[in-house]
Design a protein around this motif. Structure first.
Motif, PDB file in Angstrom:
ATOM      1  N   UNK A   1       0.829  -1.210   0.000  1.00 23.26           N
ATOM      2  CA  UNK A   1       0.000   0.000   0.000  1.00 23.26           C
ATOM      3  C   UNK A   1       0.862   1.258   0.000  1.00 23.26           C
ATOM      4  N   UNK A   2       1.904   1.244   0.803  1.00 24.13           N
ATOM      5  CA  UNK A   2       2.804   2.392   0.886  1.00 24.13           C
ATOM      6  C   UNK A   2       3.505   2.644  -0.444  1.00 24.13           C
ATOM      7  N   UNK A   3       4.097   1.595  -1.013  1.00 20.19           N
ATOM      8  CA  UNK A   3       4.846   1.770  -2.255  1.00 20.19           C
ATOM      9  C   UNK A   3       3.943   2.077  -3.445  1.00 20.19           C
ATOM     10  N   UNK A   4       2.758   1.496  -3.502  1.00 22.31           N
ATOM     11  CA  UNK A   4       1.823   1.800  -4.589  1.00 22.31           C
ATOM     12  C   UNK A   4       1.481   3.286  -4.567  1.00 22.31           C
ATOM     13  N   UNK A   5       1.224   3.804  -3.378  1.00 25.04           N
ATOM     14  CA  UNK A   5       0.907   5.224  -3.241  1.00 25.04           C
ATOM     15  C   UNK A   5       2.108   6.087  -3.615  1.00 25.04           C
ATOM     16  N   UNK A   6       3.292   5.719  -3.111  1.00 27.86           N
ATOM     17  CA  UNK A   6       4.497   6.499  -3.397  1.00 27.86           C
ATOM     18  C   UNK A   6       4.838   6.497  -4.888  1.00 27.86           C
ATOM     19  N   UNK A   7       4.758   5.334  -5.508  1.00 27.48           N
ATOM     20  CA  UNK A   7       5.072   5.243  -6.934  1.00 27.48           C
ATOM     21  C   UNK A   7       4.057   6.026  -7.753  1.00 27.48           C
ATOM     22  N   UNK A   8       2.781   5.874  -7.444  1.00 24.78           N
ATOM     23  CA  UNK A   8       1.728   6.603  -8.178  1.00 24.78           C
ATOM     24  C   UNK A   8       1.901   8.114  -8.048  1.00 24.78           C
ATOM     25  N   UNK A   9       2.111   8.588  -6.830  1.00 27.04           N
ATOM     26  CA  UNK A   9       2.274  10.036  -6.600  1.00 27.04           C
ATOM     27  C   UNK A   9       3.540  10.562  -7.279  1.00 27.04           C
ATOM     28  N   UNK A  10       4.622   9.795  -7.205  1.00 25.30           N
ATOM     29  CA  UNK A  10       5.872  10.217  -7.844  1.00 25.30           C
ATOM     30  C   UNK A  10       5.707  10.329  -9.352  1.00 25.30           C
ATOM     31  N   UNK A  11       5.028   9.361  -9.941  1.00 24.98           N
ATOM     32  CA  UNK A  11       4.820   9.400 -11.383  1.00 24.98           C
ATOM     33  C   UNK A  11       3.902  10.550 -11.800  1.00 24.98           C
ATOM     34  N   UNK A  12       2.925  10.873 -10.963  1.00 21.54           N
ATOM     35  CA  UNK A  12       2.050  12.010 -11.256  1.00 21.54           C
ATOM     36  C   UNK A  12       2.859  13.305 -11.282  1.00 21.54           C
ATOM     37  N   UNK A  13       3.831  13.434 -10.367  1.00 23.59           N
ATOM     38  CA  UNK A  13       4.666  14.637 -10.321  1.00 23.59           C
ATOM     39  C   UNK A  13       5.705  14.649 -11.430  1.00 23.59           C
ATOM     40  N   UNK A  14       6.318  13.484 -11.693  1.00 26.93           N
ATOM     41  CA  UNK A  14       7.366  13.406 -12.714  1.00 26.93           C
ATOM     42  C   UNK A  14       6.810  13.482 -14.129  1.00 26.93           C
ATOM     43  N   UNK A  15       5.632  12.917 -14.332  1.00 29.24           N
ATOM     44  CA  UNK A  15       5.014  12.859 -15.661  1.00 29.24           C
ATOM     45  C   UNK A  15       3.597  13.434 -15.624  1.00 29.24           C
ATOM     46  N   UNK A  16       3.478  14.734 -15.302  1.00 30.65           N
ATOM     47  CA  UNK A  16       2.130  15.287 -15.137  1.00 30.65           C
ATOM     48  C   UNK A  16       1.301  15.290 -16.429  1.00 30.65           C
ATOM     49  N   UNK A  17       1.953  15.353 -17.573  1.00 31.48           N
ATOM     50  CA  UNK A  17       1.227  15.412 -18.844  1.00 31.48           C
ATOM     51  C   UNK A  17       1.127  14.053 -19.531  1.00 31.48           C
ATOM     52  N   UNK A  18       1.666  13.037 -18.926  1.00 27.31           N
ATOM     53  CA  UNK A  18       1.631  11.701 -19.521  1.00 27.31           C
ATOM     54  C   UNK A  18       0.217  11.130 -19.460  1.00 27.31           C
TER      55      UNK A  18
ATOM     56  N   UNK B   1       1.184   6.001 -17.011  1.00 24.73           N
ATOM     57  CA  UNK B   1       1.486   6.038 -15.581  1.00 24.73           C
ATOM     58  C   UNK B   1       1.066   4.736 -14.894  1.00 24.73           C
ATOM     59  N   UNK B   2      -0.056   4.169 -15.306  1.00 24.84           N
ATOM     60  CA  UNK B   2      -0.509   2.905 -14.721  1.00 24.84           C
ATOM     61  C   UNK B   2       0.458   1.762 -15.060  1.00 24.84           C
ATOM     62  N   UNK B   3       0.934   1.723 -16.301  1.00 26.98           N
ATOM     63  CA  UNK B   3       1.885   0.686 -16.703  1.00 26.98           C
ATOM     64  C   UNK B   3       3.186   0.844 -15.919  1.00 26.98           C
ATOM     65  N   UNK B   4       3.684   2.072 -15.818  1.00 25.31           N
ATOM     66  CA  UNK B   4       4.916   2.314 -15.069  1.00 25.31           C
ATOM     67  C   UNK B   4       4.736   1.991 -13.581  1.00 25.31           C
ATOM     68  N   UNK B   5       3.558   2.270 -13.043  1.00 25.12           N
ATOM     69  CA  UNK B   5       3.264   1.914 -11.652  1.00 25.12           C
ATOM     70  C   UNK B   5       3.300   0.399 -11.482  1.00 25.12           C
TER      71      UNK B   5
END
Length: 159
Positions: free
Chosen positions: A68-85, A90-94
């Motif tokens: 749960x912790x890592x899913x949230x961290x990875x999802x949030x990080x990808x939203x910040x790193x790839x905001x226009x993706x 983002x789901x595949x990278x997560x």
């Protein structure tokens, strides 16, 4: 249920249903991956089921909160790193990120349980074999979770 209850979503799912769904998910994922890793670490021997059960128990205690912790961290990080993706990217990278992180954690806990830390070379070699053997299945699970199950699970948990 009345129409107003359905429209407003006032009827909540009981907590036990949510716990059962999470428990089943953790059991299938953790059980499968630790089973593969246990087999790679020690083979199928007389004590295989005891070895697997002890590895599974450790994994459940570690995997559920870490997942749960890592899913949230990875999802949030990808939203910040790839905001226009695109959301699908983002789901595949997560899913891929989750597979690598969770596989690593499960391989460490399973290998530590079965071989211990007395010989670093043996531990690293055994960890690597377990990680690589379970990785294809872990990638399938990670992608399925992020693309299919996570959206449905979020709706279920919110209901």
């Amino acid at each position: 249920m009345t129409n107003s209850t359905v429209k407003t979503g006032a009827a909540k799912r009981p907590l036990y249903q949510k716990i059962l769904v999470i428990a089943c998910l953790v059991s299938v994922v953790g059980g499968s991956l630790t089973g593969i890793m246990t087999y790679i670490n020690v083979g199928f021997r007389e004590s295989f089921f005891i070895d697997w059960l002890s590895s599974f128990a450790i994994a459940v205690l570690v995997m559920a909160p870490a997942g749960l912790l890592f899913m949230t961290m990875i999802s949030k990080s990808l939203e910040k790193l790839l905001p226009n993706a695109h959301n699908m990217l983002r789901q595949v990278l997560t899913g891929i990120g989750m597979a690598f992180v969770m596989e690593s954690i499960l391989a460490v806990s399973t290998t530590a349980n079965l071989t211990g830390f007395t010989n670093a070379d043996v531990f690293i070699s055994t960890w690597q074999q377990a990680f690589l053997a379970a990785l294809p299945f872990g990638l399938c699970i990670g992608l399925t979770m992020s693309l299919v199950l996570k959206p449905k699970l979020e709706k279920f948990m919110a209901s």
